[in-house]
Design an enzyme around this catalytic site. Structure first.
Site, PDB file in Angstrom:
ATOM      1  CE  LYS A  87     -29.258  45.009 -19.497  1.00  0.00           C
ATOM      2  NZ  LYS A  87     -28.686  43.652 -19.276  1.00  0.00           N
TER       3      LYS A  87
ATOM      4  CE1 TYR B 175     -27.085  44.497 -14.042  1.00  0.00           C
ATOM      5  CE2 TYR B 175     -25.633  45.986 -15.223  1.00  0.00           C
ATOM      6  CZ  TYR B 175     -26.809  45.255 -15.144  1.00  0.00           C
ATOM      7  OH  TYR B 175     -27.710  45.291 -16.187  1.00  0.00           O
TER       8      TYR B 175
ATOM      9  CG  ASN C  96     -29.903  41.172 -21.718  1.00  0.00           C
ATOM     10  OD1 ASN C  96     -29.521  42.310 -21.469  1.00  0.00           O
ATOM     11  ND2 ASN C  96     -30.180  40.293 -20.772  1.00  0.00           N
TER      12      ASN C  96
ATOM     13  CG  HIS D 232     -31.743  45.859 -15.464  1.00  0.00           C
ATOM     14  ND1 HIS D 232     -31.202  44.742 -14.878  1.00  0.00           N
ATOM     15  CD2 HIS D 232     -32.294  46.591 -14.455  1.00  0.00           C
ATOM     16  CE1 HIS D 232     -31.410  44.802 -13.555  1.00  0.00           C
ATOM     17  NE2 HIS D 232     -32.060  45.922 -13.282  1.00  0.00           N
TER      18      HIS D 232
ATOM     19  CD  GLU E 262     -32.031  47.056 -10.009  1.00  0.00           C
ATOM     20  OE1 GLU E 262     -33.016  47.231 -10.737  1.00  0.00           O
ATOM     21  OE2 GLU E 262     -31.383  45.995  -9.987  1.00  0.00           O
TER      22      GLU E 262
HETATM   23  P1  CMP Z   1     -29.667  42.005 -16.218  1.00  0.00           P
HETATM   24  O1  CMP Z   1     -31.115  41.747 -15.999  1.00  0.00           O
HETATM   25  O2  CMP Z   1     -29.292  43.389 -16.564  1.00  0.00           O
HETATM   26  O3  CMP Z   1     -28.863  41.553 -14.905  1.00  0.00           O
HETATM   27  C1  CMP Z   1     -27.533  41.045 -14.958  1.00  0.00           C
HETATM   28  C2  CMP Z   1     -27.022  40.903 -16.337  1.00  0.00           C
HETATM   29  O4  CMP Z   1     -25.870  40.148 -16.520  1.00  0.00           O
HETATM   30  C3  CMP Z   1     -28.061  40.205 -17.185  1.00  0.00           C
HETATM   31  O5  CMP Z   1     -29.170  41.071 -17.388  1.00  0.00           O
HETATM   32  C4  CMP Z   1     -27.259  39.860 -18.433  1.00  0.00           C
HETATM   33  O6  CMP Z   1     -27.344  40.849 -19.427  1.00  0.00           O
HETATM   34  C5  CMP Z   1     -25.818  39.854 -17.920  1.00  0.00           C
HETATM   35  N1  CMP Z   1     -25.129  38.603 -18.185  1.00  0.00           N
HETATM   36  C6  CMP Z   1     -24.018  38.492 -18.911  1.00  0.00           C
HETATM   37  N2  CMP Z   1     -23.632  37.225 -18.984  1.00  0.00           N
HETATM   38  C7  CMP Z   1     -24.525  36.493 -18.279  1.00  0.00           C
HETATM   39  C8  CMP Z   1     -24.665  35.107 -17.987  1.00  0.00           C
HETATM   40  N3  CMP Z   1     -23.793  34.196 -18.430  1.00  0.00           N
HETATM   41  N4  CMP Z   1     -25.717  34.739 -17.237  1.00  0.00           N
HETATM   42  C9  CMP Z   1     -26.608  35.655 -16.767  1.00  0.00           C
HETATM   43  N5  CMP Z   1     -26.512  36.981 -17.012  1.00  0.00           N
HETATM   44  C10 CMP Z   1     -25.482  37.388 -17.768  1.00  0.00           C
END
Ligand code: CMP
Length: 138
Positions: free
Chosen positions: A9, A49, A112, A115, A126
């Site tokens: 990311k 998303y 984070n 992904h 995806e």
């Molecule tokens: P990802 O695996 O990319 O899939 C959805 C993303 O939403 C997740 O990682 C997080 O980075 C993001 N996200 C942001 N806020 C939240 C939250 N409160 N709970 C879960 N995912 C979140």
């Protein structure tokens, strides 16, 4: 053999850990079958998303994902989906196990670092969102 889609990311690119993330996947036996750096528009991030479109964090998440370049890759290997998700660690870095990518590099649940697809159906959607047939090495 299973396929999955992973993304370094925008925070991972800014922190200069692209190679570190790739290396951790490779050390777990994953092979890269497609890879490129892209900078998504907000609309493109929303399309990626779309399953989260009703979630309260959708707008922030898609702002963040379009805030800079990221590296998208298709990975292939045994139990690729599970292996990649275990290597990444829990979505929230506070809950992530020691030695995982998110524990080591992530700031919070949104930023984070990485992904990974959560199911074979998501992986198909995806991978084809970012790569056409000619770009994927089987
Ligand atoms: P990802 O695996 O990319 O899939 C959805 C993303 O939403 C997740 O990682 C997080 O980075 C993001 N996200 C942001 N806020 C939240 C939250 N409160 N709970 C879960 N995912 C979140």
């Amino acid at each position: 053999m299973e396929k999955t889609l992973s993304i370094v990311k925008p925070d991972g690119v800014r922190k200069n850990v692209i190679g570190e993330v790739l290396s951790r996947f490779e050390k777990k036996g994953m092979k890269i079958s497609a890879i490129k750096m892209i900078h998504m528009t907000k609309k493109q991030a929303e399309g990626f998303y779309y399953v989260h479109k009703e979630r309260p964090f959708f707008s922030d998440l898609t702002d963040f994902m379009s805030s800079g370049p990221c590296v998208v890759m298709a990975l292939i290997g045994e139990n690729a989906i599970k292996t990649v998700r275990e290597t990444m660690g829990a979505t929230n870095p506070e809950d992530a196990a020691a030695g995982t990518i998110r524990k080591d590099f992530a700031d919070n649940v949104e930023q984070n670092i990485v992904h990974g697809s959560d199911s074979p159906e998501s992986a198909d959607y995806e991978i084809s969102y970012f790569f056409n047939q000619l770009e994927i090495k089987e």
